[in-house]
Design an enzyme around this catalytic site. Structure first.
Site, PDB file in Angstrom:
ATOM      1  N   TYR A 236       1.822  28.379 -30.724  1.00  0.00           N
ATOM      2  CA  TYR A 236       0.888  28.795 -31.756  1.00  0.00           C
ATOM      3  C   TYR A 236       0.478  30.252 -31.539  1.00  0.00           C
ATOM      4  O   TYR A 236      -0.218  30.590 -30.573  1.00  0.00           O
ATOM      5  CB  TYR A 236      -0.366  27.912 -31.748  1.00  0.00           C
ATOM      6  CG  TYR A 236      -0.101  26.432 -31.980  1.00  0.00           C
ATOM      7  CD1 TYR A 236       1.120  25.964 -32.429  1.00  0.00           C
ATOM      8  CD2 TYR A 236      -1.101  25.499 -31.747  1.00  0.00           C
ATOM      9  CE1 TYR A 236       1.352  24.619 -32.647  1.00  0.00           C
ATOM     10  CE2 TYR A 236      -0.891  24.139 -31.965  1.00  0.00           C
ATOM     11  CZ  TYR A 236       0.346  23.712 -32.411  1.00  0.00           C
ATOM     12  OH  TYR A 236       0.560  22.368 -32.617  1.00  0.00           O
TER      13      TYR A 236
ATOM     14  N   GLN B  51       2.775  12.602 -30.508  1.00  0.00           N
ATOM     15  CA  GLN B  51       2.033  13.308 -31.552  1.00  0.00           C
ATOM     16  C   GLN B  51       2.991  13.594 -32.705  1.00  0.00           C
ATOM     17  O   GLN B  51       4.025  14.240 -32.513  1.00  0.00           O
ATOM     18  CB  GLN B  51       1.446  14.602 -30.998  1.00  0.00           C
ATOM     19  CG  GLN B  51       0.537  15.332 -31.967  1.00  0.00           C
ATOM     20  CD  GLN B  51       0.085  16.669 -31.427  1.00  0.00           C
ATOM     21  OE1 GLN B  51       0.402  17.719 -31.983  1.00  0.00           O
ATOM     22  NE2 GLN B  51      -0.654  16.650 -30.327  1.00  0.00           N
TER      23      GLN B  51
ATOM     24  N   TYR C 107      -0.994  14.715 -36.241  1.00  0.00           N
ATOM     25  CA  TYR C 107      -1.311  16.114 -36.544  1.00  0.00           C
ATOM     26  C   TYR C 107      -1.155  16.354 -38.040  1.00  0.00           C
ATOM     27  O   TYR C 107      -0.503  15.587 -38.745  1.00  0.00           O
ATOM     28  CB  TYR C 107      -0.477  17.084 -35.715  1.00  0.00           C
ATOM     29  CG  TYR C 107       0.985  17.222 -36.049  1.00  0.00           C
ATOM     30  CD1 TYR C 107       1.416  18.017 -37.107  1.00  0.00           C
ATOM     31  CD2 TYR C 107       1.964  16.613 -35.267  1.00  0.00           C
ATOM     32  CE1 TYR C 107       2.760  18.177 -37.403  1.00  0.00           C
ATOM     33  CE2 TYR C 107       3.307  16.765 -35.542  1.00  0.00           C
ATOM     34  CZ  TYR C 107       3.703  17.547 -36.620  1.00  0.00           C
ATOM     35  OH  TYR C 107       5.039  17.697 -36.902  1.00  0.00           O
TER      36      TYR C 107
END
Length: 281
Positions: free
Chosen positions: A52, A162, A190
């Site tokens: 990120y 996830q 997510y």
């Protein structure tokens, strides 16, 4: 905030946490305020990744959690192209520096790549033994990937999977979510609010959520999160960089929908036929 067992861990984790994907593009000070507000409201599961903003979001999170570290269940991820044995160890060290901490509560392989899983998992176990991480898991793994991972690690090693999961993308409900539950793997959603594709106010689907929300004294987003977190293995990590939005998301953590409400939402956002490949946001 309701807390649940997180896979094989003894630790109980809040049902609603906070994601940070794309937070590098947001106002930095506002994002830090939102993270701190989330912690104060019990949304202490904070999820980030080295990917990120090429590390910028980890640095932002590190600044935000200064003074709060003991209260946070902190998760980050290694990129699959880095996930050799040595590469994973080095990536974790860099993440720890950016996050200003000496340990992660959870470390994930971001998605299935070309590096041998045996090497990645051996690195995870080394990091766990050395106290650099408390637990490890995976992200964006489908059932076949998980079957291979469990064959390598044995049972009760993989803390979570996830995956992309929201009202418009419910494919995981066909097989994957049940597989995770049967194998004691936490199921973490997510982009649970659709990453900018939440039903538009005034649309009939929005009206379905809003009607339930008004009766419950919450917002449509809280209703959506509660629906996605309705099963006992499920957790959601919506992203916001606005402190004023944190409170509405936090309310989902104690919202238990009635069977008729679940049925109504499910009819408004029906399951599509199973996809051949796991969707990736």
């Amino acid at each position: 905030m309701q807390r649940r067992s997180f896979g094989p861990l003894e630790t109980h984790v809040p049902v609603v946490g906070l994601g940070t994907w794309h937070m590098e593009s947001d106002d930095r000070e506002a994002a830090i305020r939102a993270i701190r507000r989330a912690i104060e409201r019990g949304m202490t599961h904070l999820d980030t990744a080295e990917l990120y903003g090429q590390g910028a979001v980890e640095e932002l999170v590190g600044e935000a959690i200064a003074g709060y570290r003991a209260d946070v269940f902190l998760a980050s991820k290694v990129r699959p192209e880095q996930a050799t044995f040595a590469g994973t160890l080095l990536a974790c060290e860099k993440s720890l520096r950016r996050l200003r901490t000496d340990r992660l509560d959870l470390y994930l392989l971001h998605w299935r790549g070309t590096q041998p899983l045996e090497e990645t998992f051996r690195a995870f176990e080394t990091l766990e033994r050395d106290g650099k991480i408390r637990a490890w898991g995976v992200s964006n793994f489908d059932v076949a990937d998980l079957e291979q991972a469990i064959a390598i690690t044995g049972p009760d090693k993989i803390a979570c999977n996830q995956v992309l999961y929201n009202l418009q993308e419910r494919d995981a409900e066909h097989v994957l979510q049940t597989f995770c539950e049967r194998n004691g793997i936490a199921f973490v959603a997510y982009s649970p609010l659709g990453a900018g594709h939440f039903p538009r106010p005034g649309s009939w689907r929005s009206d379905v959520l809003t009607t339930i929300a008004r009766a419950r004294g919450v917002t449509a987003r809280a209703v959506a999160l509660a629906f996605l977190a309705r099963r006992p293995s499920a957790f959601v990590i919506p992203k916001t960089s606005h402190a004023e939005h944190v409170d509405e998301l936090e309310k989902a953590g104690n919202l238990v929908l009635a069977p008729n409400e679940i049925e109504t939402i499910g009819a408004a956002f029906p399951l599509d036929p199973p996809k051949s490949r796991l969707p990736y946001g």
